[in-house]
Design a protein around this motif. Structure first.
Motif, short mmCIF file in Angstrom:
data_model
loop_
_atom_site.label_atom_id
_atom_site.label_comp_id
_atom_site.label_asym_id
_atom_site.label_seq_id
_atom_site.Cartn_x
_atom_site.Cartn_y
_atom_site.Cartn_z
N HIS A 22 -0.65 -11.18 17.43
CA HIS A 22 -1.12 -9.75 16.84
C HIS A 22 -0.70 -8.73 17.91
N ARG A 23 -0.83 -8.98 19.32
CA ARG A 23 -0.67 -8.09 20.20
C ARG A 23 0.91 -7.76 20.35
N LEU A 24 1.93 -8.82 20.02
CA LEU A 24 3.39 -8.83 20.07
C LEU A 24 3.77 -7.91 18.82
N GLY A 25 3.22 -8.12 17.89
CA GLY A 25 3.63 -7.54 16.51
C GLY A 25 3.09 -6.12 16.46
N HIS A 26 2.00 -5.83 16.69
CA HIS A 26 1.07 -4.69 16.55
C HIS A 26 0.66 -3.77 17.65
N GLY A 27 0.92 -4.03 18.78
CA GLY A 27 0.69 -3.41 19.92
C GLY A 27 -0.87 -3.28 20.30
N ASP A 28 -1.30 -2.04 20.23
CA ASP A 28 -2.57 -1.69 20.72
C ASP A 28 -3.38 -1.54 19.65
N ALA A 29 -3.00 -2.02 18.23
CA ALA A 29 -3.90 -1.94 17.21
C ALA A 29 -5.08 -3.10 17.29
N PRO A 30 -6.26 -2.66 16.95
CA PRO A 30 -7.25 -3.57 17.20
C PRO A 30 -7.16 -4.79 16.28
N TYR A 31 -7.59 -5.95 17.09
CA TYR A 31 -7.41 -7.46 16.38
C TYR A 31 -8.60 -7.55 15.71
N ALA A 32 -8.50 -7.96 14.34
CA ALA A 32 -9.62 -8.54 13.47
C ALA A 32 -10.91 -7.81 13.62
N ASP A 33 -10.86 -6.61 13.61
CA ASP A 33 -12.09 -5.85 13.59
C ASP A 33 -12.99 -5.47 12.26
N VAL A 34 -12.37 -6.03 11.14
CA VAL A 34 -12.94 -5.85 9.94
C VAL A 34 -12.97 -7.23 9.49
N VAL A 35 -14.29 -7.48 8.75
CA VAL A 35 -14.26 -9.04 7.96
C VAL A 35 -14.20 -8.65 6.71
N VAL A 36 -13.49 -9.48 5.96
CA VAL A 36 -13.32 -9.52 4.41
C VAL A 36 -14.01 -10.53 3.88
N LEU A 37 -14.93 -10.26 3.09
CA LEU A 37 -15.81 -11.13 2.46
C LEU A 37 -15.56 -11.42 0.82
N VAL A 38 -15.17 -12.55 0.60
CA VAL A 38 -14.66 -13.04 -0.83
C VAL A 38 -15.63 -13.65 -1.55
N THR A 39 -16.00 -13.02 -2.67
CA THR A 39 -16.84 -13.99 -3.62
C THR A 39 -15.86 -14.51 -4.26
N VAL A 40 -15.89 -15.87 -4.48
CA VAL A 40 -14.85 -16.63 -5.30
C VAL A 40 -15.58 -17.16 -6.57
N ALA A 41 -14.94 -16.57 -7.66
CA ALA A 41 -15.20 -17.12 -8.99
C ALA A 41 -14.62 -18.58 -9.34
N GLU A 42 -15.34 -19.29 -10.49
CA GLU A 42 -14.88 -20.49 -10.82
C GLU A 42 -13.43 -20.54 -11.35
N PRO A 43 -12.68 -21.49 -11.33
CA PRO A 43 -11.39 -21.15 -11.88
C PRO A 43 -11.41 -20.77 -13.23
N SER A 44 -10.26 -19.68 -13.68
CA SER A 44 -10.31 -19.09 -14.85
C SER A 44 -8.87 -19.20 -15.30
N PRO A 45 -8.89 -19.36 -16.51
CA PRO A 45 -7.42 -19.52 -17.33
C PRO A 45 -6.76 -18.00 -17.50
N ILE A 46 -7.39 -16.87 -17.00
CA ILE A 46 -7.08 -15.50 -17.43
C ILE A 46 -6.40 -15.24 -15.97
N PRO A 47 -5.07 -14.70 -16.10
CA PRO A 47 -4.37 -14.49 -14.85
C PRO A 47 -4.72 -12.96 -14.33
N MET A 48 -4.58 -12.90 -13.03
CA MET A 48 -4.61 -11.67 -12.22
C MET A 48 -3.92 -10.41 -12.52
N LEU A 49 -4.05 -9.53 -13.75
CA LEU A 49 -3.35 -8.60 -14.02
C LEU A 49 -3.02 -7.42 -13.33
N PRO A 50 -1.85 -6.62 -13.11
CA PRO A 50 -2.04 -5.29 -12.04
C PRO A 50 -2.77 -4.29 -13.04
N ARG A 51 -3.30 -3.49 -12.47
CA ARG A 51 -4.17 -2.32 -13.08
C ARG A 51 -3.31 -1.25 -13.62
#
Length: 170
Positions: free
Chosen positions: A141-170
């Motif tokens: 990360h330091r090599l590619g992004h310089g002084d940008a903060p490393y991993a300072d935000v957490v992404v919390l993903v709520t996972v749904a059960e498998p679904s036959p409906i595809p993810m369509l663009p809005r």
């Protein structure tokens, strides 16, 4: 970044980890956390534009039975895109970031967590699970992004059960 969440009740928007107990007798969520705990990486696919999807391997930890968490930089394009559209597809992967044999994609909804106790918890759990990979990722990360903060935000993903409906663009 507008619309980010904290795990403390400061501004009305609260990200709460799902801590429901596992279902007995083999229910749908009985092995949910085990899938993410045993995964070496997880492929996270997000919407990057009209009819465009991008997949990136991430180091993740399970939170409860139906959620997983990973870290990103607040200055990354991924963070901006997830703040705009939180729909993701997640799939367990191998050490090289390829889909694990026999795995399948699951739909999820991502929330960005910028403050609170969840940040420290996720950081310590990722450090315990991935040990030597964290310094390597930090160096890359330091090599590619310089002084940008490393991993300072957490992404919390709520996972749904498998679904036959595809993810369509809005």
């Amino acid at each position: 970044m507008t619309g980010t969440l904290v795990d403390l009740a400061l501004d009305g928007q609260v990200a709460r980890p799902d801590v429901r107990p596992q279902l007995a007798n083999g229910g749908a969520n009985a092995t949910g956390a085990a899938v993410w705990r045993d995964a070496k990486t997880v492929l996270v696919t997000r919407v990057t534009g009209p009819r465009q999807l991008t997949s990136v391997p991430r180091l993740v930890i399970p939170i409860g039975d139906t959620q997983l968490a990973f870290r990103v930089s607040s200055r990354s394009a991924e963070c901006e895109e997830l703040a705009r559209d939180g729909r993701v597809l997640v799939q367990p992967g191998d050490r090289r970031g390829n889909p694990a044999l026999g795995s399948h994609q699951r739909q999820g909804q991502a929330q960005l967590v910028t403050a609170g106790t969840l940040l420290a918890h996720v950081e310590s759990e990722i450090a315990a699970k991935y040990r030597w990979r964290i310094p390597v990722a930090r160096f890359a990360h330091r090599l590619g992004h310089g002084d940008a903060p490393y991993a300072d935000v957490v992404v919390l993903v709520t996972v749904a059960e498998p679904s036959p409906i595809p993810m369509l663009p809005r």
